[in-house]
Scaffold this active site. Structure first.
Site, PDB file in Angstrom:
ATOM      1  N   SER A  90     130.097 -46.000 -21.170  1.00 55.51           N
ATOM      2  CA  SER A  90     130.584 -45.274 -22.356  1.00 55.51           C
ATOM      3  C   SER A  90     129.984 -43.882 -22.419  1.00 55.51           C
ATOM      4  O   SER A  90     128.766 -43.716 -22.408  1.00 55.51           O
ATOM      5  CB  SER A  90     130.191 -46.012 -23.640  1.00 55.51           C
ATOM      6  OG  SER A  90     130.779 -47.271 -23.677  1.00 55.51           O
TER       7      SER A  90
ATOM      8  N   ARG B 262     133.797 -51.649 -15.231  1.00 54.66           N
ATOM      9  CA  ARG B 262     132.644 -52.526 -15.364  1.00 54.66           C
ATOM     10  C   ARG B 262     133.061 -53.844 -16.002  1.00 54.66           C
ATOM     11  O   ARG B 262     133.838 -53.861 -16.949  1.00 54.66           O
ATOM     12  CB  ARG B 262     131.610 -51.815 -16.226  1.00 54.66           C
ATOM     13  CG  ARG B 262     130.373 -52.610 -16.547  1.00 54.66           C
ATOM     14  CD  ARG B 262     129.369 -51.773 -17.339  1.00 54.66           C
ATOM     15  NE  ARG B 262     128.245 -51.328 -16.529  1.00 54.66           N
ATOM     16  CZ  ARG B 262     127.567 -50.204 -16.749  1.00 54.66           C
ATOM     17  NH1 ARG B 262     127.930 -49.395 -17.724  1.00 54.66           N
ATOM     18  NH2 ARG B 262     126.553 -49.875 -15.982  1.00 54.66           N
TER      19      ARG B 262
ATOM     20  N   HIS C  78     131.485 -56.796 -18.139  1.00 56.30           N
ATOM     21  CA  HIS C  78     130.266 -57.067 -18.902  1.00 56.30           C
ATOM     22  C   HIS C  78     129.944 -58.554 -18.914  1.00 56.30           C
ATOM     23  O   HIS C  78     130.840 -59.402 -18.887  1.00 56.30           O
ATOM     24  CB  HIS C  78     130.417 -56.557 -20.341  1.00 56.30           C
ATOM     25  CG  HIS C  78     130.334 -55.072 -20.462  1.00 56.30           C
ATOM     26  ND1 HIS C  78     131.434 -54.257 -20.336  1.00 56.30           N
ATOM     27  CD2 HIS C  78     129.279 -54.255 -20.693  1.00 56.30           C
ATOM     28  CE1 HIS C  78     131.051 -52.987 -20.489  1.00 56.30           C
ATOM     29  NE2 HIS C  78     129.753 -52.957 -20.705  1.00 56.30           N
TER      30      HIS C  78
ATOM     31  N   GLU D  10     122.351 -56.006 -32.086  1.00 49.51           N
ATOM     32  CA  GLU D  10     121.160 -56.741 -32.499  1.00 49.51           C
ATOM     33  C   GLU D  10     121.025 -56.776 -34.028  1.00 49.51           C
ATOM     34  O   GLU D  10     121.525 -55.906 -34.737  1.00 49.51           O
ATOM     35  CB  GLU D  10     119.893 -56.072 -31.936  1.00 49.51           C
ATOM     36  CG  GLU D  10     119.797 -56.103 -30.440  1.00 49.51           C
ATOM     37  CD  GLU D  10     120.802 -55.196 -29.754  1.00 49.51           C
ATOM     38  OE1 GLU D  10     121.124 -54.122 -30.311  1.00 49.51           O
ATOM     39  OE2 GLU D  10     121.283 -55.564 -28.666  1.00 49.51           O
TER      40      GLU D  10
HETATM   41  I1  8IG Z   1     126.975 -48.007 -27.014  1.00 47.82           I
HETATM   42  O1  8IG Z   1     122.828 -50.664 -30.322  1.00 47.82           O
HETATM   43  C1  8IG Z   1     125.699 -49.429 -27.497  1.00 47.82           C
HETATM   44  N1  8IG Z   1     125.551 -50.491 -26.731  1.00 47.82           N
HETATM   45  N2  8IG Z   1     122.724 -54.150 -27.345  1.00 47.82           N
HETATM   46  N3  8IG Z   1     122.773 -52.385 -28.847  1.00 47.82           N
HETATM   47  C2  8IG Z   1     123.216 -52.973 -27.715  1.00 47.82           C
HETATM   48  N4  8IG Z   1     124.138 -52.435 -26.932  1.00 47.82           N
HETATM   49  C3  8IG Z   1     124.643 -51.240 -27.319  1.00 47.82           C
HETATM   50  C4  8IG Z   1     124.234 -50.579 -28.473  1.00 47.82           C
HETATM   51  C5  8IG Z   1     123.239 -51.190 -29.283  1.00 47.82           C
HETATM   52  N5  8IG Z   1     124.922 -49.439 -28.565  1.00 47.82           N
END
Ligand code: 8IG
Length: 275
Positions: free
Chosen positions: A42, A95, A97, A196
């Site tokens: 991203s 990608r 995930h 989170e």
């Molecule tokens: I863009 O705040 C992005 N990816 N785990 N936490 C996690 N992955 C992310 C975050 C984030 N922002």
């Protein structure tokens, strides 16, 4: 319907699927070996347009083991790029995930394919959350080390791989020589796809983390297993939950990526030119 992915067959050898993918790339591009591979997460996508001249673009689903991207903003292509220094880059814009639930073999397939295509340097980029309050959305950070909280590994069986210098000190020094202001941080990979809780972010901070994300650690392990030198970079697109006072949104993340894209793409181009 999609054709079955060969990696979904548990008896398949993932390295053979990667070799088959590399053959398709070599045949389609006419490029026998790629020197450098980049996974653009991203905010990093524009880098593909500025590091060199794209000579071939391949739809990822035409390459064995790859699948269509799950998310808008993740382009499902592989690009072969001629760099100004005469080297060849393979840019992976597709990608998979871990949170997609297809298993870790599918997650690291692009890295194994890059290695099979000849790449000895793997540049892994991502958008991520920042734990350090001095960072703002749009800050690029070098990954110094990681903590893998997925409780999974791309390695299978009794395969013991040293990760002492996983994120190459040499490549980090090179990045610093180009942009001395770059901060370094420890990347903590969570499974996602939820962000989170603030308590989890405090845990990540307490165990030494600076960055929270959902992608790069598993890929880096596979790259090291394949003998590649790894450079990892995160674009901080948001401060992690509870560090920033407002709720996290995917739109915010995409917008921060868009705004930072020209700057970080140029930075990545300058780094790649020195490899
Ligand atoms: I863009 O705040 C992005 N990816 N785990 N936490 C996690 N992955 C992310 C975050 C984030 N922002």
């Amino acid at each position: 319907m999609h054709a079955a992915n060969p990696l979904d067959d548990p008896t398949a050898d993932p390295f053979q699927v990667a070799a088959a993918a590399a053959s398709v790339i070599a045949e389609t591009t006419g490029v026998e070996r790629h020197d450098i591979a980049l996974t653009l997460g991203s905010g990093w996508g524009r880098a593909a347009d500025v590091i060199g001249e794209t000579t071939h673009t391949i739809a990822a689903h035409e390459v064995p083991g790859f699948s269509k991207p799950a998310l808008e903003g993740h382009v499902g292509t592989l690009r072969s790029i001629a760099l100004p220094n005469g080297k060849r880059a393979l840019v992976i814009g597709a990608r998979t995930h871990y949170y997609e639930g297809h298993g870790v073999r599918r997650v690291v397939h692009s890295v194994r394919t890059a290695a099979a295509a000849g790449a000895t340097t793997m540049i892994l980029t991502n958008g991520a959350g920042g734990i350090r309050e001095s960072w703002t959305a749009g800050t690029p950070v070098l990954i110094r080390d990681h903590i893998n909280l997925t409780a999974d590994s791309p390695l299978e069986g009794a395969t013991f791989v040293d990760l002492t210098d996983l994120y190459s000190a040499r490549l980090r020094a090179l990045a610093h020589s180009i942009e001395p202001s770059l901060d370094e941080g420890v990347y903590v990979q969570f499974r996602g796809p939820h962000y989170e809780t603030p308590a989890e972010v405090q845990m990540a901070k307490a165990i030494g983390g600076d960055i929270v994300g959902m992608s790069t650690a598993l890929e880096a392990i596979a790259a090291r297993q394949a003998g590649m030198e790894v450079l990892g970079m995160s674009l901080i697109t948001n401060l992690a939950a509870g560090i920033q006072q407002t709720p996290l949104s995917h739109e915010e993340v995409i917008e921060a990526g868009r705004a930072a894209e020209p700057v970080i793409s140029a930075l990545l181009a300058r780094i790649v030119a020195e490899l």
